[in-house]
Write an enzyme that holds these catalytic residues in place. Structure first.
Site, PDB file in Angstrom:
ATOM      1  N   GLY A 224     -12.088  -8.226   6.615  1.00  0.00           N
ATOM      2  CA  GLY A 224     -13.476  -8.638   6.547  1.00  0.00           C
ATOM      3  C   GLY A 224     -14.410  -7.915   7.492  1.00  0.00           C
ATOM      4  O   GLY A 224     -15.586  -8.271   7.604  1.00  0.00           O
TER       5      GLY A 224
ATOM      6  N   ASP B 175       0.835  -1.210   0.000  1.00  0.00           N
ATOM      7  CA  ASP B 175       0.000   0.000   0.000  1.00  0.00           C
ATOM      8  C   ASP B 175       0.869   1.259   0.000  1.00  0.00           C
ATOM      9  O   ASP B 175       0.764   2.107   0.901  1.00  0.00           O
ATOM     10  CB  ASP B 175      -0.933   0.031   1.217  1.00  0.00           C
TER      11      ASP B 175
ATOM     12  N   GLU C 296     -11.282  -0.902  -3.785  1.00  0.00           N
ATOM     13  CA  GLU C 296     -10.643  -0.191  -2.678  1.00  0.00           C
ATOM     14  C   GLU C 296      -9.440   0.595  -3.194  1.00  0.00           C
ATOM     15  O   GLU C 296      -9.253   0.747  -4.403  1.00  0.00           O
ATOM     16  CB  GLU C 296     -10.210  -1.174  -1.583  1.00  0.00           C
TER      17      GLU C 296
END
Length: 325
Positions: A113, A30, A208
């Site tokens: 999740g 990321d 995302e």
């Protein structure tokens, strides 16, 4: 039509520049990259273990050769457990930006999740890319989602538009990508009670890692589709849409709305570059670049940085050049 006009009409578009071969320690997940005084720093998701999940940092003199620079802070803040109802194991998806003399570092806390998540902020008025861990001040929570909400407050990205307003893009799965206006100076939401603007969705599917880029009077929304974090089994791929206004609507090359699951493909798995995603668009002194991670098929699926120039087609779409070998 004259010969010159015919040649102009039939001349092929210039091919996108090849993506550079990065060297050094490029292990990151990321990535968020910023250029400061000609040097570069990359911030990434923290790793569980001795560093307590703190944000990881890499530095580079040119954006190509990278060195590990340790971590920022000591991991999730002490108040996170009480706010979320669980103790986060690491800090996710930091995103660095600058306005004037202040650097804003957003990050998120969550678990896989689950949409009990929070986006936090640190600021720094004396950031030094040679000492990237120094000078950060915790500014607390920016936005939070909880069980029962239709969104997930992760993967923050701040954009300061040319007309002066600032915005935070965020979101994952659930109802997708959201956009909320920020107070440009404090970095917090202008309205804590205001509803975020929905800009992209796959109706509960995997979307995302949003980031926004302003280019030639338009706004471009980059997102990741499908699955990250599974090494060589990852299926991440990078998509983009564009809009005339930052609030949208964002549409792909076929005019389809990103709220309906659309998105023009920028990059998918190619050779050893498996599951590219987690991307952020970056404005640099060398033009617009894209930072993203991939899972290296020749290194047992290790997550690594790629940082590449964005080329623009004649009809105004971003593209990346051929990948390095």
């Amino acid at each position: 039509m004259g010969i010159a006009g015919l040649l102009l009409f039939t001349a092929p578009l210039r091919a996108a520049s090849p993506q550079p071969q990065l060297t050094g320690d490029t292990r990151i997940h990321d990535p968020s990259v910023i250029e400061v005084d000609g040097r570069f720093a990359a911030f990434g998701t923290g790793q569980q273990g001795p560093t307590h999940g703190a944000i990881r940092v890499k530095t580079s003199p040119d954006g190509l050769a990278w060195t590990d620079a340790g971590v920022i802070g000591k991991g999730p803040p002490e108040w996170a457990e009480a706010a979320l109802g669980f103790k986060p194991l690491n800090v996710w998806a930091p995103s660095i930006s600058r306005r004037g003399g202040t650097f804003f570092l957003y990050y998120c806390l969550s678990s896989f999740g689950d949409n009990a998540s929070a986006i936090e902020l640190m600021t720094n008025t004396a950031f030094d890319p040679l000492k990237p861990g120094d000078g950060w001040q915790d500014r607390g929570m920016v936005v939070m989602s909880k069980h029962g909400d239709d969104f997930n407050a992760i993967d923050p990205f701040r954009i300061d538009a040319s007309e002066g307003r600032a915005w935070l893009a965020f979101g994952s799965f659930w109802s997708g990508i959201k956009l909320s206006e920020l107070n440009p100076e404090t970095g917090k939401l202008i309205s804590a009670d205001g509803l975020p603007i929905a800009v992209a969705s796959r109706r509960g599917g995997a979307i995302e890692a949003s980031s926004l880029l302003e280019h030639d009077g338009r706004f471009y929304l980059f997102v990741s589709f499908d699955q990250c974090c599974k090494g060589v089994a990852s299926t991440y791929n990078i998509r983009v849409g564009r809009a005339d206004r930052i609030e949208g609507p964002y549409r792909d090359k076929d005019g389809k709305d990103m709220m309906d699951g659309a998105g023009a493909l920028v990059l998918a798995t190619t050779g050893r570059f498996i599951g590219p995603g987690g991307q952020e668009a970056v404005k640099t002194s060398k033009g617009d670049w894209l930072a993203y991670h991939f899972y290296d098929g020749e290194a047992f699926g290790a997550s690594k940085l790629q940082f590449s120039p964005i080329s623009w087609t004649a009809d105004g779409w971003p593209e990346l050049g051929p990948l390095p070998q």
